[in-house]
Design a protein around this motif. Structure first.
Motif, mmCIF file in Angstrom:
data_model
loop_
_atom_site.group_PDB
_atom_site.id
_atom_site.type_symbol
_atom_site.label_atom_id
_atom_site.label_comp_id
_atom_site.label_asym_id
_atom_site.label_seq_id
_atom_site.Cartn_x
_atom_site.Cartn_y
_atom_site.Cartn_z
ATOM 1 N N MET A 73 7.537 18.783 0.544
ATOM 2 C CA MET A 73 8.388 17.696 0.993
ATOM 3 C C MET A 73 7.575 16.610 1.704
ATOM 4 O O MET A 73 7.825 15.449 1.517
ATOM 5 N N ILE A 74 6.606 17.037 2.496
ATOM 6 C CA ILE A 74 5.818 16.069 3.256
ATOM 7 C C ILE A 74 4.979 15.170 2.338
ATOM 8 O O ILE A 74 4.912 13.957 2.571
ATOM 9 N N PRO A 75 4.338 15.709 1.282
ATOM 10 C CA PRO A 75 3.591 14.800 0.380
ATOM 11 C C PRO A 75 4.487 13.753 -0.274
ATOM 12 O O PRO A 75 4.049 12.619 -0.496
ATOM 13 N N ILE A 76 5.738 14.103 -0.533
ATOM 14 C CA ILE A 76 6.662 13.124 -1.113
ATOM 15 C C ILE A 76 6.943 12.013 -0.112
ATOM 16 O O ILE A 76 6.973 10.830 -0.474
ATOM 17 N N LEU A 77 7.113 12.371 1.161
ATOM 18 C CA LEU A 77 7.354 11.355 2.191
ATOM 19 C C LEU A 77 6.143 10.442 2.357
ATOM 20 O O LEU A 77 6.297 9.231 2.540
ATOM 21 N N PHE A 78 4.946 11.021 2.304
ATOM 22 C CA PHE A 78 3.736 10.198 2.364
ATOM 23 C C PHE A 78 3.680 9.229 1.178
ATOM 24 O O PHE A 78 3.327 8.057 1.338
ATOM 25 N N ALA A 79 4.034 9.725 0.009
ATOM 26 C CA ALA A 79 4.006 8.874 -1.181
ATOM 27 C C ALA A 79 5.025 7.743 -1.069
ATOM 28 O O ALA A 79 4.732 6.596 -1.422
ATOM 29 N N ILE A 80 6.219 8.054 -0.572
ATOM 30 C CA ILE A 80 7.250 7.021 -0.410
ATOM 31 C C ILE A 80 6.805 5.989 0.617
ATOM 32 O O ILE A 80 6.939 4.779 0.403
ATOM 33 N N ARG A 81 6.248 6.479 1.740
ATOM 34 C CA ARG A 81 5.784 5.553 2.779
ATOM 35 C C ARG A 81 4.693 4.642 2.242
ATOM 36 O O ARG A 81 4.718 3.416 2.455
ATOM 37 N N ASN A 82 3.737 5.212 1.517
ATOM 38 C CA ASN A 82 2.650 4.403 0.960
ATOM 39 C C ASN A 82 3.172 3.401 -0.061
ATOM 40 O O ASN A 82 2.712 2.259 -0.105
ATOM 41 N N PHE A 83 4.132 3.810 -0.870
ATOM 42 C CA PHE A 83 4.713 2.895 -1.856
ATOM 43 C C PHE A 83 5.407 1.718 -1.177
ATOM 44 O O PHE A 83 5.210 0.566 -1.576
ATOM 45 N N VAL A 84 6.185 1.998 -0.141
ATOM 46 C CA VAL A 84 6.902 0.923 0.563
ATOM 47 C C VAL A 84 5.911 -0.008 1.242
ATOM 48 O O VAL A 84 6.052 -1.240 1.185
ATOM 49 N N GLU A 85 4.883 0.550 1.870
ATOM 50 C CA GLU A 85 3.880 -0.290 2.524
ATOM 51 C C GLU A 85 3.119 -1.153 1.517
ATOM 52 O O GLU A 85 2.843 -2.329 1.787
ATOM 53 N N GLN A 86 2.793 -0.584 0.366
ATOM 54 C CA GLN A 86 2.105 -1.358 -0.673
ATOM 55 C C GLN A 86 3.009 -2.459 -1.222
ATOM 56 O O GLN A 86 2.552 -3.579 -1.487
ATOM 57 N N ALA A 87 4.280 -2.162 -1.401
ATOM 58 C CA ALA A 87 5.227 -3.166 -1.890
ATOM 59 C C ALA A 87 5.334 -4.330 -0.898
ATOM 60 O O ALA A 87 5.352 -5.501 -1.296
ATOM 61 N N ILE A 88 5.381 -4.010 0.386
ATOM 62 C CA ILE A 88 5.442 -5.062 1.406
ATOM 63 C C ILE A 88 4.152 -5.879 1.403
ATOM 64 O O ILE A 88 4.186 -7.112 1.530
ATOM 65 N N SER A 89 3.012 -5.221 1.244
ATOM 66 C CA SER A 89 1.733 -5.940 1.201
ATOM 67 C C SER A 89 1.654 -6.869 -0.010
ATOM 68 O O SER A 89 1.212 -8.019 0.107
ATOM 69 N N ILE A 90 2.103 -6.387 -1.156
ATOM 70 C CA ILE A 90 2.093 -7.224 -2.360
ATOM 71 C C ILE A 90 3.037 -8.414 -2.186
ATOM 72 O O ILE A 90 2.695 -9.544 -2.550
ATOM 73 N N TYR A 91 4.212 -8.175 -1.602
ATOM 74 C CA TYR A 91 5.146 -9.273 -1.375
ATOM 75 C C TYR A 91 4.551 -10.287 -0.399
ATOM 76 O O TYR A 91 4.736 -11.498 -0.575
ATOM 77 N N SER A 92 3.827 -9.816 0.603
ATOM 78 C CA SER A 92 3.160 -10.736 1.538
ATOM 79 C C SER A 92 2.140 -11.599 0.803
ATOM 80 O O SER A 92 2.042 -12.808 1.061
#
Length: 95
Positions: free
Chosen positions: A1-20
């Protein structure tokens, strides 16, 4: 479960960085007005303008300078930090 949360967090952070980065590219395109008339400029406008219009409602331009994109970028950085903290709290709670 924890690796999935890390993956989701990284995806959201990358999406925000790309949008920036898209937001910064759109801001730089304003220095050469003809660039916003290209296909890429119109595409960026459709993606970025709804977000910027929210800030333009509350922050009027100061003469010829529009500071709403700067505030919008800071807001994205705060959102990114908030997402990171929330996910870290969830991960710490689970483990």
């Amino acid at each position: 479960m924890i690796p999935i949360l890390f993956a989701i967090r990284n995806f959201v952070e990358q999406a925000i960085s790309i949008y920036s980065l898209l937001l910064i590219a759109y801001i730089l395109m304003s220095w050469v007005p003809s660039m916003r008339e290209t296909g890429f400029g119109k595409f960026l406008g459709k993606i970025v303008e709804p977000y910027l219009s929210f800030f333009r409602k509350f922050i009027p331009p100061l003469g010829m300078i529009d500071i709403s994109p700067i505030v919008a970028i800071f807001a994205l950085r705060f959102i990114s930090a908030g997402v990171r903290n929330v996910f870290n709290m969830i991960i710490n709670f689970i483990s």
